[in-house]
Design a protein around this motif. Structure first.
Motif, PDB file in Angstrom:
ATOM      1  N   UNK A   1       2.002  10.030  17.728  1.00 24.99           N
ATOM      2  CA  UNK A   1       0.642  10.554  17.816  1.00 24.99           C
ATOM      3  C   UNK A   1       0.603  12.028  17.417  1.00 24.99           C
ATOM      4  N   UNK A   2      -0.382  12.398  16.624  1.00 24.05           N
ATOM      5  CA  UNK A   2      -0.688  13.804  16.380  1.00 24.05           C
ATOM      6  C   UNK A   2      -1.911  14.150  17.223  1.00 24.05           C
ATOM      7  N   UNK A   3      -1.790  15.173  18.062  1.00 27.08           N
ATOM      8  CA  UNK A   3      -2.890  15.604  18.927  1.00 27.08           C
ATOM      9  C   UNK A   3      -3.145  17.076  18.658  1.00 27.08           C
ATOM     10  N   UNK A   4      -4.345  17.399  18.238  1.00 30.45           N
ATOM     11  CA  UNK A   4      -4.657  18.768  17.821  1.00 30.45           C
ATOM     12  C   UNK A   4      -4.386  19.778  18.931  1.00 30.45           C
ATOM     13  N   UNK A   5      -4.702  19.420  20.164  1.00 27.55           N
ATOM     14  CA  UNK A   5      -4.538  20.366  21.272  1.00 27.55           C
ATOM     15  C   UNK A   5      -3.079  20.645  21.611  1.00 27.55           C
ATOM     16  N   UNK A   6      -2.157  19.828  21.108  1.00 25.42           N
ATOM     17  CA  UNK A   6      -0.726  20.080  21.332  1.00 25.42           C
ATOM     18  C   UNK A   6      -0.211  21.219  20.466  1.00 25.42           C
ATOM     19  N   UNK A   7      -0.909  21.490  19.361  1.00 24.10           N
ATOM     20  CA  UNK A   7      -0.417  22.488  18.402  1.00 24.10           C
ATOM     21  C   UNK A   7      -0.603  23.886  18.977  1.00 24.10           C
ATOM     22  N   UNK A   8       0.462  24.681  18.945  1.00 25.63           N
ATOM     23  CA  UNK A   8       0.455  26.006  19.573  1.00 25.63           C
ATOM     24  C   UNK A   8       0.059  27.106  18.589  1.00 25.63           C
ATOM     25  N   UNK A   9       0.151  26.819  17.291  1.00 27.39           N
ATOM     26  CA  UNK A   9      -0.201  27.787  16.255  1.00 27.39           C
ATOM     27  C   UNK A   9      -1.346  27.196  15.439  1.00 27.39           C
ATOM     28  N   UNK A  10      -2.034  28.018  14.642  1.00 36.11           N
ATOM     29  CA  UNK A  10      -3.191  27.517  13.865  1.00 36.11           C
ATOM     30  C   UNK A  10      -2.823  26.361  12.954  1.00 36.11           C
ATOM     31  N   UNK A  11      -3.672  25.350  12.921  1.00 38.26           N
ATOM     32  CA  UNK A  11      -3.486  24.223  12.023  1.00 38.26           C
ATOM     33  C   UNK A  11      -4.048  24.595  10.660  1.00 38.26           C
ATOM     34  N   UNK A  12      -3.250  24.536   9.617  1.00 38.79           N
ATOM     35  CA  UNK A  12      -3.756  24.878   8.280  1.00 38.79           C
ATOM     36  C   UNK A  12      -4.937  23.992   7.892  1.00 38.79           C
TER      37      UNK A  12
ATOM     38  N   UNK B   1      -7.879  14.902   2.070  1.00 36.10           N
ATOM     39  CA  UNK B   1      -9.016  14.116   2.548  1.00 36.10           C
ATOM     40  C   UNK B   1     -10.083  15.054   3.070  1.00 36.10           C
ATOM     41  N   UNK B   2     -11.311  14.887   2.648  1.00 39.83           N
ATOM     42  CA  UNK B   2     -12.378  15.773   3.063  1.00 39.83           C
ATOM     43  C   UNK B   2     -12.859  15.437   4.459  1.00 39.83           C
ATOM     44  N   UNK B   3     -13.242  16.490   5.190  1.00 41.04           N
ATOM     45  CA  UNK B   3     -13.847  16.331   6.512  1.00 41.04           C
ATOM     46  C   UNK B   3     -13.001  15.505   7.466  1.00 41.04           C
ATOM     47  N   UNK B   4     -11.683  15.682   7.400  1.00 38.40           N
ATOM     48  CA  UNK B   4     -10.803  14.944   8.305  1.00 38.40           C
ATOM     49  C   UNK B   4     -10.881  15.541   9.701  1.00 38.40           C
ATOM     50  N   UNK B   5     -11.037  14.689  10.695  1.00 38.54           N
ATOM     51  CA  UNK B   5     -11.124  15.152  12.076  1.00 38.54           C
ATOM     52  C   UNK B   5      -9.729  15.356  12.624  1.00 38.54           C
ATOM     53  N   UNK B   6      -9.380  16.567  13.083  1.00 38.78           N
ATOM     54  CA  UNK B   6      -8.033  16.849  13.544  1.00 38.78           C
ATOM     55  C   UNK B   6      -7.727  16.226  14.894  1.00 38.78           C
ATOM     56  N   UNK B   7      -8.745  15.768  15.608  1.00 35.84           N
ATOM     57  CA  UNK B   7      -8.485  15.062  16.856  1.00 35.84           C
ATOM     58  C   UNK B   7      -8.113  13.629  16.512  1.00 35.84           C
ATOM     59  N   UNK B   8      -6.872  13.463  16.077  1.00 37.32           N
ATOM     60  CA  UNK B   8      -6.418  12.171  15.564  1.00 37.32           C
ATOM     61  C   UNK B   8      -5.447  11.531  16.545  1.00 37.32           C
ATOM     62  N   UNK B   9      -5.530  10.239  16.684  1.00 38.32           N
ATOM     63  CA  UNK B   9      -4.606   9.528  17.566  1.00 38.32           C
ATOM     64  C   UNK B   9      -4.084   8.320  16.809  1.00 38.32           C
ATOM     65  N   UNK B  10      -2.794   8.292  16.550  1.00 37.64           N
ATOM     66  CA  UNK B  10      -2.203   7.204  15.788  1.00 37.64           C
ATOM     67  C   UNK B  10      -1.356   6.350  16.724  1.00 37.64           C
ATOM     68  N   UNK B  11      -1.788   5.144  17.006  1.00 39.49           N
ATOM     69  CA  UNK B  11      -1.073   4.247  17.912  1.00 39.49           C
ATOM     70  C   UNK B  11      -0.329   3.221  17.079  1.00 39.49           C
TER      71      UNK B  11
END
Length: 322
Positions: A309-320, A1-11
């Protein structure tokens, strides 16, 4: 998906999804790095199918989530989260649990705060490069914690304390949830007994001599639903074939790392830190491999659900980037 925002919250529990996207595109699990993992897990969780297309295709192959709590090593120990314990190696199997909308519980056996989940083997949300992953077979399933450390045959067989009652269900003529529940209630402790050895487990292994493993596993789920107020307080148990300690972790079908929170005000604490340490270990050992960390909120009652939930700031290593 193009231009996907990594600050994602799935409830998922509230059946809402907030994303930032430039276009609408079908979401799949084509990459382990995808932040869509949380949505995939939610879709698997709410899929309550009875089987995956036949009598020998149990539901765990394509729906629900196979999940395992883990612990970080303490002083003097050295191991990785994906390595089986010495007892698992000795027994020939590893314990997991199974969560789905119709298979819920409020805590893990050790009140664990982190762990990992596995990709399903079949269906839309399987890992797209599954030919590169090793197959971990589910051997048996227990509606409640099976106390498998005390059982024979990879933890799927009987214990000497209750030799008959603890032997595989189908071998006793027990093939339905009601039959399982009737036997379980016949124990000294009745419905509220805490002795998991009195229950039988269902043989759901590939090539089982009892056939119809799909019905056997669905009976596991139905048995929990029949006494949800009790089963909600205790996790179910699956036994999977063990792998070697020196396995290349990149070939294991690991879907996500997770940490547990009780509510939206819970920051994850040590559970998040441990999940980040696990993510870092995997990243280093696999030379840049990425497994997403997912925040899982536990159900607060027998009528509520898990949230993912996937939260970008939780990731400790680079997000591909892809």
């Amino acid at each position: 998906m193009k231009n996907f925002c990594y600050a994602i919250c799935v409830a998922i529990g509230a059946l809402t999804l907030t994303v930032c996207a430039a276009e609408s595109t079908a979401i799949t699990s084509n990459a382990a790095s995808s932040p869509h993992t949380a949505q995939d897990m939610g879709n698997l969780y709410y899929d309550t199918g009875k089987d995956c297309g036949g009598n020998t295709a149990p539901a765990f192959l394509c729906s629900g989530i196979i999940i395992r709590e883990t612990a970080r090593p303490v002083a003097g120990q050295s191991y990785y989260f994906w390595q089986p314990s010495p007892s698992s190696l000795h027994e020939g199997a590893v314990s997991f649990s199974y969560i789905r909308h119709d298979a819920r519980f409020d805590k893990f056996k050790s009140n664990g705060s982190h762990g990992y989940t596995l990709y399903p083997l079949l269906g839309k949300y399987r890992y797209s490069g599954s030919d590169r992953k090793i197959k971990l077979d589910v051997l048996c399933s227990f509606p409640l914690d099976g106390w498998t450390d005390y059982r024979q045959n990879e933890g799927c067989g009987p214990d000497t304390t209750y030799l008959k009652q603890s032997s595989p269900c189908q071998g006793q003529g027990i093939t339905t949830a009601q039959q399982w529940l009737t036997q379980y209630k016949s124990g000294d402790g009745g419905l509220n007994q805490s002795n998991g050895l009195y229950q039988c487990g269902f043989d759901v292994s590939e090539g089982s001599k009892y056939g119809n493993t799909a019905q056997a596993f669905y009976a596991t789920i139905q048995a929990r639903d029949m006494f949800n107020d009790v089963s909600f307080q205790e996790q179910d148990e699956l036994r999977l074939t063990v792998w070697t300690t020196d396995v290349d972790p990149s070939v294991l079908p690991i879907q996500s790392l997770f940490y547990i929170v009780a509510n939206s005000n819970d920051d994850g604490g040590q559970g998040l830190k441990d999940a980040q340490d696990d993510q870092s270990d995997y990243y280093k050992v696999t030379n840049g491999g990425f497994i997403p960390i997912i925040r899982i909120t536990l159900p607060q009652s027998s009528s509520s659900d898990f949230d993912f939930h996937f939260i970008a700031s939780d990731q400790f290593v680079p997000i591909p980037s892809n």
